[in-house]
Motif scaffolding. Structure first.
Motif, PDB file in Angstrom:
ATOM      1  N   ASP A 121       0.581  -1.172  -0.022  1.00  0.00           N
ATOM      2  CA  ASP A 121       0.148  -0.137  -0.353  1.00  0.00           C
ATOM      3  C   ASP A 121       0.820   1.406  -0.021  1.00  0.00           C
ATOM      4  N   ALA A 122       0.644   1.966  -0.973  1.00  0.00           N
ATOM      5  CA  ALA A 122       0.974   2.858  -1.400  1.00  0.00           C
ATOM      6  C   ALA A 122       0.692   4.252  -1.597  1.00  0.00           C
ATOM      7  N   SER A 123      -0.510   3.916  -1.157  1.00  0.00           N
ATOM      8  CA  SER A 123      -1.642   5.225  -1.140  1.00  0.00           C
ATOM      9  C   SER A 123      -1.738   6.419  -0.641  1.00  0.00           C
ATOM     10  N   ASN A 124      -1.033   6.304   0.657  1.00  0.00           N
ATOM     11  CA  ASN A 124      -0.785   7.875   1.333  1.00  0.00           C
ATOM     12  C   ASN A 124       0.606   8.124   1.213  1.00  0.00           C
ATOM     13  N   CYS A 125       1.531   7.888  -0.084  1.00  0.00           N
ATOM     14  CA  CYS A 125       2.937   8.232  -0.254  1.00  0.00           C
ATOM     15  C   CYS A 125       2.982   9.406  -1.077  1.00  0.00           C
ATOM     16  N   GLY A 225       1.646   7.567  -3.974  1.00  0.00           N
ATOM     17  CA  GLY A 225       2.732   7.561  -4.590  1.00  0.00           C
ATOM     18  C   GLY A 225       3.542   6.632  -5.431  1.00  0.00           C
ATOM     19  N   THR A 226       4.325   6.808  -6.099  1.00  0.00           N
ATOM     20  CA  THR A 226       5.431   5.878  -7.197  1.00  0.00           C
ATOM     21  C   THR A 226       5.610   4.879  -6.419  1.00  0.00           C
ATOM     22  N   LEU A 227       5.382   3.513  -6.991  1.00  0.00           N
ATOM     23  CA  LEU A 227       5.845   2.537  -6.645  1.00  0.00           C
ATOM     24  C   LEU A 227       6.690   1.985  -7.807  1.00  0.00           C
ATOM     25  N   ILE A 243      -1.477  -4.025  -5.013  1.00  0.00           N
ATOM     26  CA  ILE A 243      -1.020  -3.171  -4.848  1.00  0.00           C
ATOM     27  C   ILE A 243      -2.130  -1.733  -5.047  1.00  0.00           C
ATOM     28  N   LYS A 244      -1.726  -0.826  -4.378  1.00  0.00           N
ATOM     29  CA  LYS A 244      -2.422   0.114  -4.168  1.00  0.00           C
ATOM     30  C   LYS A 244      -1.902   0.905  -4.571  1.00  0.00           C
ATOM     31  N   ILE A 245      -1.447   2.228  -5.400  1.00  0.00           N
ATOM     32  CA  ILE A 245      -1.018   3.588  -5.788  1.00  0.00           C
ATOM     33  C   ILE A 245      -2.288   4.670  -5.712  1.00  0.00           C
ATOM     34  N   ALA A 246      -3.289   4.442  -5.226  1.00  0.00           N
ATOM     35  CA  ALA A 246      -4.578   5.277  -5.725  1.00  0.00           C
ATOM     36  C   ALA A 246      -4.487   6.571  -5.290  1.00  0.00           C
TER      37      ALA A 246
END
Length: 347
Positions: A121-125, A225-227, A243-246
């Protein structure tokens, strides 16, 4: 080759911003490289793709492992292998104030089969959303602008959502935050991934009060964020929305007991994901790119100056409501982008 000292000797801190590209060493008495310089970058065509494995194996079977990004723009983790299975999950904390780019390198296989959705989870990045506003006396207060996201500016920008205005008056957004080839420490990364960006933050909602009463608007959602995952072994990804980048959803307005309106924050702009692999086992998993939803507008009775909800954040060259137009609820953020493919450089 066969030097009595080093193969390459960068002797002093005043020797700065050197790039050593695809070196080959053999039989140097003192060693391959002595680096006393500043901002030296060494690019080995194989090791750069697979990483050096210095962070060991990442193996998560249950619970959540959190990586502290320490407010850094670009964070590189170098694993021997990556395995997130069972009910395990990977999260990130403390991204940079304009968003972070996270690069996970694996010398071996990447196995992503956990039932947790998301398991990464990179949704907060991404860039932060605008802070909520509070008012306790008659009148209206405009919402706050979100933060523009980092992007490689020769291809586009990620524009922050405007805060909700009052009485139809929109709040003007800030200039886009970009960085490009003039940054020596980033120029190689830009050449390798020229389209990467992080999602912009959304604007918060406005508030309006007619009778003494405390109301609080919804906060704007952070951008995604970017992953980047580089898999030098076999790629095995099977979890739906694994995987979450929303971007994050905007928060709802909070209303007191009397008349007033508390508008919702906009949704954060989606980020960017790329997965590169050498060989393929399975790739049935999916990536949640958004769009993030806006928060709810809550009203109770008349409002002297009708306030507006926050606007959604934008992603790279993707349109979204970034003008702060009046909405019943906060505006949605733009969706992010995702690519998973074989990398011919690995072969």
């Amino acid at each position: 080759i066969s030097n009595g000292g080093y193969g390459i000797n960068i002797a002093a801190s005043t020797c700065d911003n050197n790039y050593i590209i695809a070196p080959s060493f053999s039989n140097n008495t003192s060693g391959d490289i002595n680096d006393s310089g500043t901002n030296t970058t060494t690019v080995d065509s194989i090791n750069d793709l697979s990483g050096d494995g210095s962070d060991g194996a990442l193996a998560i079977t249950s619970g959540t492992t959190t990586v502290d990004l320490a407010n850094v723009k670009i964070v590189v983790k170098q694993y021997t292998s990556i395995s997130i299975t069972g009910t395990g999950a990977l999260a990130f904390s403390n991204p940079h104030s304009s968003g972070s780019i996270i690069i996970l390198k694996s010398q071996g296989n990447v196995t992503l089969t956990s039932s947790a959705a998301p398991m990464i989870d990179a949704s907060n990045c991404g860039a932060p959303g605008g802070a909520a506003v509070t008012r306790s006396t008659a009148g209206s207060t405009a919402g706050n602008i979100g933060t523009d996201g980092l992007s490689f500016g020769f291809l586009g920008t990620t524009k922050a959502g405007n805060g909700g205005g009052t009485a139809g008056a929109n709040v003007i957004g800030g200039a886009a935050a970009t960085f490009g080839y003039n940054s020596a420490s980033l120029s190689y990364l830009i050449g390798k991934y020229p389209q990467i960006f992080v999602g912009a933050g959304a604007g918060s909602g406005a508030v309006g009060v007619t009778t003494a009463n405390t109301v609080t608007s919804g906060k704007g959602g952070n951008g995604g964020g970017t992953l980047i995952i580089e898999c030098f072994g076999a790629w095995n990804f099977t979890t739906t929305n694994g995987i979450k980048i929303a971007g994050q959803n905007g928060s709802d307005g909070v209303l007191g007991n009397n008349t007033g309106a508390a508008c919702g924050g906009g949704g954060g702009g989606g980020g960017y994901f790329i997965g590169l692999y050498r060989t393929l086992t399975a790739n049935s998993g999916t990536v949640n790119v958004g769009p993030a939803t806006g928060g709810l507008r809550v009203t109770n009775g008349g409002v002297a100056d009708t306030p507006e909800s926050g606007a959604g954040g934008a992603s790279y060259l993707v349109g979204s409501d970034v003008t702060g137009a009046s909405n019943a609820n906060g505006a949605a953020g733009a969706a992010g982008l995702s690519v998973i493919e074989k990398n011919t450089d690995f072969t």
